[in-house]
Design an enzyme around this catalytic site. Structure first.
Site, PDB file in Angstrom:
ATOM      1  N   ASP A 139     -27.473  65.929 -25.609  1.00 33.58           N
ATOM      2  CA  ASP A 139     -26.218  65.918 -26.379  1.00 33.58           C
ATOM      3  C   ASP A 139     -26.474  65.413 -27.802  1.00 33.58           C
ATOM      4  OD1 ASP A 139     -23.555  66.493 -26.722  1.00 33.58           O
ATOM      5  OD2 ASP A 139     -22.829  64.599 -25.894  1.00 33.58           O
ATOM      6  N   LYS A 141     -26.290  65.377 -31.532  1.00 34.73           N
ATOM      7  CA  LYS A 141     -25.360  65.887 -32.551  1.00 34.73           C
ATOM      8  C   LYS A 141     -25.104  64.729 -33.514  1.00 34.73           C
ATOM      9  CE  LYS A 141     -21.490  64.890 -29.429  1.00 34.73           C
ATOM     10  NZ  LYS A 141     -20.375  65.433 -28.689  1.00 34.73           N
ATOM     11  N   ASN A 144     -23.881  61.290 -32.463  1.00 31.90           N
ATOM     12  CA  ASN A 144     -24.728  60.452 -31.603  1.00 31.90           C
ATOM     13  C   ASN A 144     -25.974  59.938 -32.318  1.00 31.90           C
ATOM     14  OD1 ASN A 144     -22.932  60.646 -29.534  1.00 31.90           O
ATOM     15  ND2 ASN A 144     -23.914  62.421 -28.577  1.00 31.90           N
ATOM     16  N   ASP A 161     -25.302  57.465 -26.750  1.00 31.40           N
ATOM     17  CA  ASP A 161     -24.625  58.351 -25.797  1.00 31.40           C
ATOM     18  C   ASP A 161     -25.582  59.129 -24.887  1.00 31.40           C
ATOM     19  OD1 ASP A 161     -22.878  59.781 -24.320  1.00 31.40           O
ATOM     20  OD2 ASP A 161     -22.040  60.962 -25.967  1.00 31.40           O
ATOM     21  N   THR A 180     -22.427  70.527 -26.557  1.00 33.04           N
ATOM     22  CA  THR A 180     -21.472  70.780 -27.632  1.00 33.04           C
ATOM     23  C   THR A 180     -21.859  72.103 -28.295  1.00 33.04           C
ATOM     24  OG1 THR A 180     -21.282  68.401 -27.908  1.00 33.04           O
ATOM     25  CG2 THR A 180     -20.461  69.765 -29.710  1.00 33.04           C
TER      26      THR A 180
HETATM   27  P1  ATP Z   1     -18.704  61.760 -25.632  1.00 30.39           P
HETATM   28  O1  ATP Z   1     -17.375  62.195 -25.142  1.00 30.39           O
HETATM   29  O2  ATP Z   1     -19.023  62.199 -27.044  1.00 30.39           O
HETATM   30  O3  ATP Z   1     -19.819  62.098 -24.724  1.00 30.39           O
HETATM   31  P2  ATP Z   1     -18.927  59.082 -24.665  1.00 30.39           P
HETATM   32  O4  ATP Z   1     -17.747  58.825 -23.789  1.00 30.39           O
HETATM   33  O5  ATP Z   1     -20.186  59.345 -23.934  1.00 30.39           O
HETATM   34  O6  ATP Z   1     -18.645  60.194 -25.739  1.00 30.39           O
HETATM   35  P3  ATP Z   1     -20.179  57.537 -26.738  1.00 30.39           P
HETATM   36  O7  ATP Z   1     -20.523  58.779 -27.491  1.00 30.39           O
HETATM   37  O8  ATP Z   1     -21.296  56.765 -26.149  1.00 30.39           O
HETATM   38  O9  ATP Z   1     -19.080  57.840 -25.613  1.00 30.39           O
HETATM   39  O10 ATP Z   1     -19.324  56.600 -27.682  1.00 30.39           O
HETATM   40  C1  ATP Z   1     -18.149  57.063 -28.344  1.00 30.39           C
HETATM   41  C2  ATP Z   1     -18.143  56.535 -29.767  1.00 30.39           C
HETATM   42  O11 ATP Z   1     -18.162  55.094 -29.746  1.00 30.39           O
HETATM   43  C3  ATP Z   1     -19.363  56.930 -30.595  1.00 30.39           C
HETATM   44  O12 ATP Z   1     -19.185  58.172 -31.226  1.00 30.39           O
HETATM   45  C4  ATP Z   1     -19.477  55.774 -31.587  1.00 30.39           C
HETATM   46  O13 ATP Z   1     -18.583  55.959 -32.669  1.00 30.39           O
HETATM   47  C5  ATP Z   1     -18.985  54.580 -30.783  1.00 30.39           C
HETATM   48  N1  ATP Z   1     -20.128  53.838 -30.184  1.00 30.39           N
HETATM   49  C6  ATP Z   1     -20.770  54.149 -29.043  1.00 30.39           C
HETATM   50  N2  ATP Z   1     -21.761  53.279 -28.779  1.00 30.39           N
HETATM   51  C7  ATP Z   1     -21.748  52.384 -29.777  1.00 30.39           C
HETATM   52  C8  ATP Z   1     -22.529  51.211 -30.075  1.00 30.39           C
HETATM   53  N3  ATP Z   1     -23.518  50.823 -29.274  1.00 30.39           N
HETATM   54  N4  ATP Z   1     -22.234  50.518 -31.197  1.00 30.39           N
HETATM   55  C9  ATP Z   1     -21.221  50.933 -32.012  1.00 30.39           C
HETATM   56  N5  ATP Z   1     -20.435  52.000 -31.784  1.00 30.39           N
HETATM   57  C10 ATP Z   1     -20.693  52.731 -30.684  1.00 30.39           C
END
Ligand code: ATP
Length: 360
Positions: A139, A141, A144, A161, A180
């Site tokens: 994933d 992009k 991430n 992510d 995506t």
């Molecule tokens: P997706 O639906 O894109 O797969 P997800 O539920 O797996 O998302 P993440 O992509 O891990 O969640 O996190 C969502 C958002 O939170 C990220 O795009 C980022 O802005 C923020 N984020 C995630 N991890 C961190 C971190 N360790 N520190 C700061 N911000 C973070």
């Protein structure tokens, strides 16, 4: 096997502001009660019944946790702890406070290829490490690819992510159609067996965008984007790539290759002359070429607009769902937003399932 602590996360961490939202929940800044140290807490709603489309399966979270434990590298976010309650799992992650790489670059007036390469190199280092452990991200992009902090003039890349990541075992055939649209490899769309090479395709797309501000396969619709990928329908627009070195184009061409076995690996990328120049002429070329900042800023602004538009759309949809159910929940959006809204996208379902914000 990773330990999911049954204690209440709020006994150990004070919950702070929202940092971001994903498909299955929010990420919030938290502060450790004993030390005051700040972390990021990723709240994941767990699917209650096998038939439900709400939330994530516990086994998927276990997979994400196992992978995060296996990929400890300076360019990959670190997992500190995991808590579990009846309805959700909370991952306590290193706080990555520098925002997204693309936003950092979009704030600059101009950027030489050699400066962009410093970031590419770190992305490839992190990815190469994962791939050496037979783990693919699946994933990759702009959302991430984050930066460690905002203060340092040379912040570190942090890949985040790992929700779609997969650990390949010897002789295993793995297929998945999640991802995506703009960034997925042809073999994902074709439902062929996957390998770490699928990540390298995404690196090709990300590099293309970074240099030109254009997305190589993007169409007005997701279906059109997927069709362009399958047809390998991309070119280097002369105007948008007028400031790009031939080495950079060669780098992209060796990644946007249909046959995954013919694509450059992360290790090979790190030895490509665009990343690791050997001659003085190659060094000079990188210092003379720059990224198309005007176009890149436009691309990034559109990307951010789409992300917020989709978030508002999802939140509105959730409110509608809550109203339809006649819910009396006083704060339905508090920790839910995207996570509780049913997917409404049509075919190809799982390809479009992941994140509307990145769709065309
Ligand atoms: P997706 O639906 O894109 O797969 P997800 O539920 O797996 O998302 P993440 O992509 O891990 O969640 O996190 C969502 C958002 O939170 C990220 O795009 C980022 O802005 C923020 N984020 C995630 N991890 C961190 C971190 N360790 N520190 C700061 N911000 C973070």
């Amino acid at each position: 096997m990773a330990v999911f602590k049954p204690e209440n996360v709020e006994d150990f961490y004070e919950i702070g502001e929202v940092l971001g939202s994903g498909h299955f929940g929010q990420v919030r800044q938290v502060s450790e009660r004993t030390s005051g140290t700040c972390w990021a807490a990723k709240f994941l709603k767990i699917r209650k019944t096998a038939g439900s489309r709400l939330g994530v399966e516990r086994s998927s979270v276990e997979k994400e946790v196992q992978i995060l434990h296996a990929v400890q590298h300076p360019n990959i976010v670190t997992l500190k702890d995991v808590f579990e309650s009846r309805a959700e799992v909370v991952l306590i992650l290193e706080l990555v406070s520098g925002g997204e790489l693309f936003d950092f670059i979009a704030e600059k007036e101009n950027l030489l290829e050699s400066e962009a390469i410093e970031f590419m190199e770190q992305i490839l280092e992190g990815l190469g490490f994962m791939h050496s452990k037979n783990i693919a991200h699946f994933d990759l992009k702009p959302e991430n690819i984050m930066l460690s902090d905002k203060v340092s003039p040379h912040p570190n890349i942090k890949l985040i992510d790992f929700g779609l990541a997969h650990h390949f075992h010897q002789g295993e055939e793995y297929r998945s159609t999640s991802g995506t649209p703009q960034y997925i490899a042809p073999e994902v769309i074709n439902c062929d067996p996957l390998s770490t090479a699928a990540d390298m395709w995404s690196i090709g797309v990300i590099t293309y965008i970074l240099l030109s501000g254009l997305s190589p396969f993007q169409d007005d619709t997701n279906e059109g984007t997927l069709r362009n990928i399958i047809a390998m329908n991309y070119e280097f627009d002369e105007q948008c790539f007028s400031m790009t070195s031939s080495m950079a184009k060669d780098f992209i061409q060796k990644l946007l290759v249909k046959d995954p076995n013919e694509r450059m690996t992360a290790e090979e990328c790190l030895l490509h002359p665009w990343i690791k120049p050997i001659t003085r002429k190659q060094v000079a070329k990188r210092n003379r070429s720059s990224i198309n900042m005007k176009n890149f800023k436009k691309f990034n602004a559109r990307r951010k607009w789409k992300m917020s538009y989709n978030m508002v759309w999802m939140c509105n949809r959730l409110v509608q769902l809550q109203l339809l159910k006649g819910s009396s929940d006083p704060d339905p959006l508090q920790r839910q937003c995207e996570s509780d809204a049913e997917d409404t996208e049509s075919k190809p379902a799982s390809l479009l399932r992941r994140r509307l914000s990145s769709s065309s």
